[in-house]
Design a protein around this motif. Sequence first.
Motif, PDB file in Angstrom:
ATOM      1  N   MET A   1      40.492  65.827 -10.419  1.00 45.10           N
ATOM      2  CA  MET A   1      39.332  66.106 -11.218  1.00 45.10           C
ATOM      3  C   MET A   1      39.812  66.733 -12.523  1.00 45.10           C
ATOM      4  N   VAL A   2      39.403  66.138 -13.639  1.00 42.68           N
ATOM      5  CA  VAL A   2      39.739  66.689 -14.948  1.00 42.68           C
ATOM      6  C   VAL A   2      38.474  67.309 -15.529  1.00 42.68           C
ATOM      7  N   LEU A   3      38.594  68.546 -15.992  1.00 38.25           N
ATOM      8  CA  LEU A   3      37.486  69.243 -16.632  1.00 38.25           C
ATOM      9  C   LEU A   3      37.698  69.253 -18.137  1.00 38.25           C
ATOM     10  N   PHE A   4      36.599  69.365 -18.875  1.00 38.70           N
ATOM     11  CA  PHE A   4      36.659  69.278 -20.322  1.00 38.70           C
ATOM     12  C   PHE A   4      35.834  70.368 -20.982  1.00 38.70           C
ATOM     13  N   HIS A   5      36.184  70.662 -22.240  1.00 41.78           N
ATOM     14  CA  HIS A   5      35.410  71.600 -23.043  1.00 41.78           C
ATOM     15  C   HIS A   5      34.233  70.900 -23.712  1.00 41.78           C
ATOM     16  N   THR A   6      34.394  69.604 -24.008  1.00 44.02           N
ATOM     17  CA  THR A   6      33.339  68.873 -24.708  1.00 44.02           C
ATOM     18  C   THR A   6      33.099  67.509 -24.075  1.00 44.02           C
ATOM     19  N   LEU A  26      33.324  59.108 -14.360  1.00 35.95           N
ATOM     20  CA  LEU A  26      32.714  60.268 -14.989  1.00 35.95           C
ATOM     21  C   LEU A  26      31.605  60.777 -14.077  1.00 35.95           C
ATOM     22  N   VAL A  27      31.675  62.056 -13.713  1.00 37.92           N
ATOM     23  CA  VAL A  27      30.716  62.646 -12.764  1.00 37.92           C
ATOM     24  C   VAL A  27      30.267  64.014 -13.287  1.00 37.92           C
ATOM     25  N   PRO A  28      29.140  64.515 -12.789  1.00 36.30           N
ATOM     26  CA  PRO A  28      28.761  65.891 -13.139  1.00 36.30           C
ATOM     27  C   PRO A  28      29.825  66.869 -12.625  1.00 36.30           C
ATOM     28  N   THR A  29      30.099  67.901 -13.393  1.00 35.37           N
ATOM     29  CA  THR A  29      31.090  68.895 -12.977  1.00 35.37           C
ATOM     30  C   THR A  29      30.631  69.572 -11.689  1.00 35.37           C
ATOM     31  N   PRO A  30      31.459  69.551 -10.642  1.00 35.72           N
ATOM     32  CA  PRO A  30      31.084  70.206  -9.378  1.00 35.72           C
ATOM     33  C   PRO A  30      30.857  71.709  -9.576  1.00 35.72           C
ATOM     34  N   ARG A  31      30.002  72.267  -8.782  1.00 35.97           N
ATOM     35  CA  ARG A  31      29.641  73.689  -8.894  1.00 35.97           C
ATOM     36  C   ARG A  31      30.824  74.638  -8.743  1.00 35.97           C
ATOM     37  N   GLN A  32      31.799  74.249  -7.931  1.00 37.48           N
ATOM     38  CA  GLN A  32      32.917  75.160  -7.686  1.00 37.48           C
ATOM     39  C   GLN A  32      33.831  75.306  -8.902  1.00 37.48           C
ATOM     40  N   CYS A  37      31.675  71.784 -20.493  1.00 36.10           N
ATOM     41  CA  CYS A  37      31.057  70.457 -20.516  1.00 36.10           C
ATOM     42  C   CYS A  37      30.462  70.174 -19.140  1.00 36.10           C
ATOM     43  N   GLY A  38      29.389  69.448 -19.090  1.00 30.30           N
ATOM     44  CA  GLY A  38      28.746  69.136 -17.814  1.00 30.30           C
ATOM     45  C   GLY A  38      29.359  67.958 -17.087  1.00 30.30           C
ATOM     46  N   PHE A  39      30.415  67.371 -17.670  1.00 27.10           N
ATOM     47  CA  PHE A  39      31.032  66.197 -17.061  1.00 27.10           C
ATOM     48  C   PHE A  39      32.479  66.467 -16.680  1.00 27.10           C
ATOM     49  N   ALA A  40      32.904  65.780 -15.633  1.00 26.68           N
ATOM     50  CA  ALA A  40      34.295  65.827 -15.186  1.00 26.68           C
ATOM     51  C   ALA A  40      34.713  64.398 -14.886  1.00 26.68           C
ATOM     52  N   LEU A  41      35.999  64.188 -14.777  1.00 28.52           N
ATOM     53  CA  LEU A  41      36.525  62.856 -14.513  1.00 28.52           C
ATOM     54  C   LEU A  41      37.240  62.861 -13.174  1.00 28.52           C
ATOM     55  N   ARG A  42      36.765  62.012 -12.263  1.00 26.95           N
ATOM     56  CA  ARG A  42      37.406  61.889 -10.945  1.00 26.95           C
ATOM     57  C   ARG A  42      38.439  60.788 -10.994  1.00 26.95           C
ATOM     58  N   GLU A  67      42.577  69.696  -8.026  1.00 24.65           N
ATOM     59  CA  GLU A  67      42.400  68.863  -6.833  1.00 24.65           C
ATOM     60  C   GLU A  67      41.103  69.232  -6.149  1.00 24.65           C
ATOM     61  N   LEU A  68      40.369  68.213  -5.712  1.00 21.17           N
ATOM     62  CA  LEU A  68      39.133  68.458  -4.963  1.00 21.17           C
ATOM     63  C   LEU A  68      39.467  68.699  -3.505  1.00 21.17           C
ATOM     64  N   ASP A  69      38.816  69.656  -2.891  1.00 17.13           N
ATOM     65  CA  ASP A  69      38.983  69.882  -1.456  1.00 17.13           C
ATOM     66  C   ASP A  69      38.138  68.872  -0.703  1.00 17.13           C
ATOM     67  N   GLY A  70      38.722  68.333   0.359  1.00 12.39           N
ATOM     68  CA  GLY A  70      37.977  67.406   1.200  1.00 12.39           C
ATOM     69  C   GLY A  70      37.891  66.113   0.558  1.00 12.39           C
TER      70      GLY A  70
END
Length: 70
Positions: A1-6, A26-32, A37-42, A67-70
């Motif tokens: 999972m890649v997180l972004f500032h914009t 492209l997915v909504p950023t997981p709560r954890q 930015c509201g998006f993340a890349l799986r 890394e995503l758990d599970g």
Amino acid sequence: MVLFHTTSMALKAEKALKAQGIAVRLVPTPRQFSSDCGFALRFDWAERERVERLLEDGRVETAGVHELDG
């Protein structure tokens, strides 16, 4: 999972990685995870090193790779 500032960086990353044949989504950023930015890349975690290298080479600014758990 890649997180972004914009959102623009998230879209740039998606385009760059897909152009290199890496399966991404492209997915909504997981709560954890906290992100500006509201998006993340799986992507497949086995591709992590390649993803990080391509993003760096493409001058894509990220807020982290996790890394995503599970």
